[in-house]
Design a protein around this motif. Structure first.
Motif, PDB file in Angstrom:
ATOM      1  N   ALA A  58       0.829  -1.205   0.000  1.00  0.00           N
ATOM      2  CA  ALA A  58       0.000   0.000   0.000  1.00  0.00           C
ATOM      3  C   ALA A  58       0.862   1.253   0.000  1.00  0.00           C
ATOM      4  O   ALA A  58       0.508   2.269  -0.614  1.00  0.00           O
ATOM      5  CB  ALA A  58      -0.927  -0.009   1.213  1.00  0.00           C
ATOM      6  N   THR A  59       2.011   1.191   0.680  1.00  0.00           N
ATOM      7  CA  THR A  59       2.944   2.329   0.669  1.00  0.00           C
ATOM      8  C   THR A  59       3.443   2.591  -0.738  1.00  0.00           C
ATOM      9  O   THR A  59       3.448   3.736  -1.214  1.00  0.00           O
ATOM     10  CB  THR A  59       4.133   2.051   1.606  1.00  0.00           C
ATOM     11  N   HIS A  60       3.865   1.534  -1.440  1.00  0.00           N
ATOM     12  CA  HIS A  60       4.308   1.690  -2.835  1.00  0.00           C
ATOM     13  C   HIS A  60       3.177   2.231  -3.707  1.00  0.00           C
ATOM     14  O   HIS A  60       3.401   3.113  -4.550  1.00  0.00           O
ATOM     15  CB  HIS A  60       4.785   0.349  -3.392  1.00  0.00           C
ATOM     16  N   ALA A  61       1.973   1.712  -3.512  1.00  0.00           N
ATOM     17  CA  ALA A  61       0.839   2.151  -4.323  1.00  0.00           C
ATOM     18  C   ALA A  61       0.573   3.640  -4.126  1.00  0.00           C
ATOM     19  O   ALA A  61       0.370   4.390  -5.099  1.00  0.00           O
ATOM     20  CB  ALA A  61      -0.403   1.335  -3.979  1.00  0.00           C
ATOM     21  N   ARG A  62       0.585   4.081  -2.887  1.00  0.00           N
ATOM     22  CA  ARG A  62       0.334   5.503  -2.614  1.00  0.00           C
ATOM     23  C   ARG A  62       1.471   6.373  -3.143  1.00  0.00           C
ATOM     24  O   ARG A  62       1.232   7.492  -3.630  1.00  0.00           O
ATOM     25  CB  ARG A  62       0.140   5.710  -1.113  1.00  0.00           C
ATOM     26  N   ASN A  63       2.706   5.872  -3.045  1.00  0.00           N
ATOM     27  CA  ASN A  63       3.836   6.637  -3.595  1.00  0.00           C
ATOM     28  C   ASN A  63       3.703   6.804  -5.106  1.00  0.00           C
ATOM     29  O   ASN A  63       3.933   7.892  -5.646  1.00  0.00           O
ATOM     30  CB  ASN A  63       5.155   5.950  -3.259  1.00  0.00           C
ATOM     31  N   SER A  86     -10.516  -5.912  -1.011  1.00  0.00           N
ATOM     32  CA  SER A  86      -9.342  -5.131  -0.607  1.00  0.00           C
ATOM     33  C   SER A  86      -8.831  -4.292  -1.774  1.00  0.00           C
ATOM     34  O   SER A  86      -8.487  -3.113  -1.607  1.00  0.00           O
ATOM     35  CB  SER A  86      -8.232  -6.061  -0.114  1.00  0.00           C
ATOM     36  N   ALA A  87      -8.769  -4.904  -2.960  1.00  0.00           N
ATOM     37  CA  ALA A  87      -8.329  -4.175  -4.141  1.00  0.00           C
ATOM     38  C   ALA A  87      -9.277  -3.022  -4.456  1.00  0.00           C
ATOM     39  O   ALA A  87      -8.846  -1.913  -4.791  1.00  0.00           O
ATOM     40  CB  ALA A  87      -8.217  -5.130  -5.330  1.00  0.00           C
ATOM     41  N   GLN A  88     -10.554  -3.270  -4.333  1.00  0.00           N
ATOM     42  CA  GLN A  88     -11.537  -2.233  -4.654  1.00  0.00           C
ATOM     43  C   GLN A  88     -11.501  -1.093  -3.643  1.00  0.00           C
ATOM     44  O   GLN A  88     -11.732   0.068  -3.999  1.00  0.00           O
ATOM     45  CB  GLN A  88     -12.927  -2.850  -4.722  1.00  0.00           C
ATOM     46  N   ALA A  89     -11.196  -1.404  -2.387  1.00  0.00           N
ATOM     47  CA  ALA A  89     -11.105  -0.353  -1.371  1.00  0.00           C
ATOM     48  C   ALA A  89      -9.960   0.601  -1.692  1.00  0.00           C
ATOM     49  O   ALA A  89     -10.110   1.829  -1.620  1.00  0.00           O
ATOM     50  CB  ALA A  89     -10.915  -0.968   0.010  1.00  0.00           C
ATOM     51  N   LEU A  90      -8.791   0.033  -2.072  1.00  0.00           N
ATOM     52  CA  LEU A  90      -7.661   0.884  -2.433  1.00  0.00           C
ATOM     53  C   LEU A  90      -7.916   1.579  -3.769  1.00  0.00           C
ATOM     54  O   LEU A  90      -7.514   2.736  -3.971  1.00  0.00           O
ATOM     55  CB  LEU A  90      -6.370   0.062  -2.499  1.00  0.00           C
ATOM     56  N   GLN A  91      -8.589   0.885  -4.680  1.00  0.00           N
ATOM     57  CA  GLN A  91      -8.965   1.490  -5.962  1.00  0.00           C
ATOM     58  C   GLN A  91      -9.785   2.753  -5.741  1.00  0.00           C
ATOM     59  O   GLN A  91      -9.528   3.799  -6.356  1.00  0.00           O
ATOM     60  CB  GLN A  91      -9.771   0.496  -6.796  1.00  0.00           C
ATOM     61  N   GLN A  92     -10.742   2.671  -4.834  1.00  0.00           N
ATOM     62  CA  GLN A  92     -11.598   3.826  -4.550  1.00  0.00           C
ATOM     63  C   GLN A  92     -10.811   4.940  -3.869  1.00  0.00           C
ATOM     64  O   GLN A  92     -10.957   6.116  -4.228  1.00  0.00           O
ATOM     65  CB  GLN A  92     -12.772   3.405  -3.670  1.00  0.00           C
ATOM     66  N   GLU A  93      -9.967   4.572  -2.905  1.00  0.00           N
ATOM     67  CA  GLU A  93      -9.184   5.580  -2.185  1.00  0.00           C
ATOM     68  C   GLU A  93      -8.268   6.357  -3.117  1.00  0.00           C
ATOM     69  O   GLU A  93      -8.158   7.588  -3.029  1.00  0.00           O
ATOM     70  CB  GLU A  93      -8.354   4.909  -1.092  1.00  0.00           C
ATOM     71  N   LEU A  94      -7.595   5.641  -4.025  1.00  0.00           N
ATOM     72  CA  LEU A  94      -6.578   6.264  -4.875  1.00  0.00           C
ATOM     73  C   LEU A  94      -7.092   6.594  -6.277  1.00  0.00           C
ATOM     74  O   LEU A  94      -6.317   7.062  -7.114  1.00  0.00           O
ATOM     75  CB  LEU A  94      -5.353   5.341  -4.978  1.00  0.00           C
ATOM     76  N   ALA A 100      -9.239  -2.742 -10.721  1.00  0.00           N
ATOM     77  CA  ALA A 100      -8.970  -3.556  -9.533  1.00  0.00           C
ATOM     78  C   ALA A 100      -9.171  -5.023  -9.895  1.00  0.00           C
ATOM     79  O   ALA A 100     -10.119  -5.373 -10.606  1.00  0.00           O
ATOM     80  CB  ALA A 100      -9.893  -3.159  -8.387  1.00  0.00           C
ATOM     81  N   TYR A 101      -8.278  -5.875  -9.398  1.00  0.00           N
ATOM     82  CA  TYR A 101      -8.315  -7.308  -9.738  1.00  0.00           C
ATOM     83  C   TYR A 101      -8.080  -8.151  -8.492  1.00  0.00           C
ATOM     84  O   TYR A 101      -7.439  -7.711  -7.527  1.00  0.00           O
ATOM     85  CB  TYR A 101      -7.213  -7.649 -10.751  1.00  0.00           C
ATOM     86  N   ASP A 102      -8.552  -9.397  -8.549  1.00  0.00           N
ATOM     87  CA  ASP A 102      -8.164 -10.397  -7.560  1.00  0.00           C
ATOM     88  C   ASP A 102      -7.396 -11.537  -8.226  1.00  0.00           C
ATOM     89  O   ASP A 102      -7.159 -12.579  -7.626  1.00  0.00           O
ATOM     90  CB  ASP A 102      -9.369 -10.936  -6.791  1.00  0.00           C
ATOM     91  N   SER A 103      -7.015 -11.317  -9.480  1.00  0.00           N
ATOM     92  CA  SER A 103      -6.235 -12.305 -10.234  1.00  0.00           C
ATOM     93  C   SER A 103      -5.049 -11.610 -10.900  1.00  0.00           C
ATOM     94  O   SER A 103      -5.240 -10.682 -11.707  1.00  0.00           O
ATOM     95  CB  SER A 103      -7.108 -12.981 -11.297  1.00  0.00           C
TER      96      SER A 103
END
Length: 338
Positions: free
Chosen positions: A16-21, A41-49, A54-57
């Motif tokens: 998540a740190t890398h993603a936000r950076n 989880s992917a969708q939550a970060l997708q929405q935040e950023l 967003a994928y689970d695969s």
């Protein structure tokens, strides 16, 4: 070229740190996709950023033809397959250390990269090289100000306050030498400018506070020492039981100078003096201490993609740090079997 589009797989603590950076700190990059084992989880970060996909695969994410690069921060056992699949898909790869779960697996990955993907960009994340203090010392050494290197001393301790996170990770870990020591193994080889003498490596350790580590044949504190081929000595200590916050120190002694880095766990320049004495706020964990280094590390990777150049940290560098971890682990296992 336009902003490179990066997909991030593994979006836990460091991921998540890398993603936000990538999303906020890297002007030349665009976080274009996120992937987690659980889609929510992917969708939550997708929405935040505000990420398009967003994928689970992981395989499904690789089918996205708009991507230019992949950032891998999954469990170590997934690294080899994900690195090779991403390279085969024509994508540049950033993968957090280590390159694989052990030395033999690392050798196989490196062999495959060199045989089939030598022209591709593949960078393994050793963020300490991008910390401003270490980068400064490296330039000083290259300028000859250290003289002949005599001793590298690396010291790193995790706070016992995060012990639950560490213990929860043990089932995915190959042990303290692969998951913790490798940072200073890489750092020392980079600063000293030499490989190790294999039969000089000796390691020891025990569990002083957390007996849970014994179930996984791991250690909560360990030391290692070795000699480099250029004659310099290396001393390493890592522990997971610090009563304070995260603390690391590095010292490199030469014939002309001594450089010492990170001798205080201070989070900022504030000191509180009251009835208990002087109190200095501390970093709780490595993500705080090296937050700027993680940004610079990702900037370096993106620059490699934009300018189509190979990273300064090579896959051979990653292999060598894993080789040292193998030697240290082997030494420790021999010691306890006597």
């Amino acid at each position: 070229m336009d902003k490179i589009k990066i997909g991030a797989v593994g979006i836990g603590r460091l991921g998540a740190t890398h993603a936000r950076n990538i999303a906020y700190q890297i002007p030349q990059a665009n976080l274009f996709a996120v992937c987690s084992r659980t889609l929510s989880s992917a969708q939550a970060l997708q929405q935040e950023l505000e990420v398009p996909y967003a994928y689970d695969s992981f395989d499904e994410m690789l089918e996205n033809k708009e991507l230019d690069a992949i950032c891998i921060t999954t469990y170590t056992r997934f690294h080899p397959e994900q690195i090779l699949k991403a390279l085969e898909a024509g994508l540049a790869v950033f993968c957090d250390k280590p390159i694989a779960e052990n030395y033999e697996a690392s050798k196989k990955v490196v062999e495959q990269i060199e045989k089939y993907h030598a022209d591709k960009i593949c960078m393994i994340g050793y963020m300490k090289r991008y910390d401003p203090s270490y980068a400064f010392v490296k330039k000083e050494i290259e300028a000859g100000k250290l003289g002949k290197p005599i001793l590298f001393r690396g010291y790193a301790v995790d706070s016992k306050k995060i012990s639950k996170q560490t213990i929860d990770f043990l089932s995915e870990s190959e042990g303290i030498f692969y998951d913790f020591f490798v940072h200073d193994f890489d750092l020392s080889r980079w600063l000293v400018g030499s490989d190790w003498i294999d039969d000089s490596v000796s390691a020891m350790g025990s569990n002083y506070l957390f007996k849970e580590f014994e179930k996984y044949n791991d250690l909560d504190n360990a030391t290692c020492h070795a000699q480099f081929k250029n004659g310099a000595m290396g001393l390493y200590y890592c522990g997971r039981t610090a009563p304070h916050g995260y603390l690391m120190e590095t010292e490199i002694i030469g014939t002309k100078a001594i450089y010492r880095i990170g001798s205080s766990p201070s989070k900022n320049l504030v000191e509180v003096i009251d009835g208990t004495g002087k109190v200095v706020e501390e970093h709780l964990m490595f993500l705080d201490r090296f937050k700027d280094a993680y940004v610079e590390e990702m900037k370096a990777f993106v620059d490699c993609v934009v300018n189509n150049r190979q990273p300064d940290i090579t896959i051979k560098d990653a292999l060598e740090s894993n080789r040292m971890a193998y030697l240290a682990t082997t030494s420790f296992k021999k010691r306890i079997s006597i």
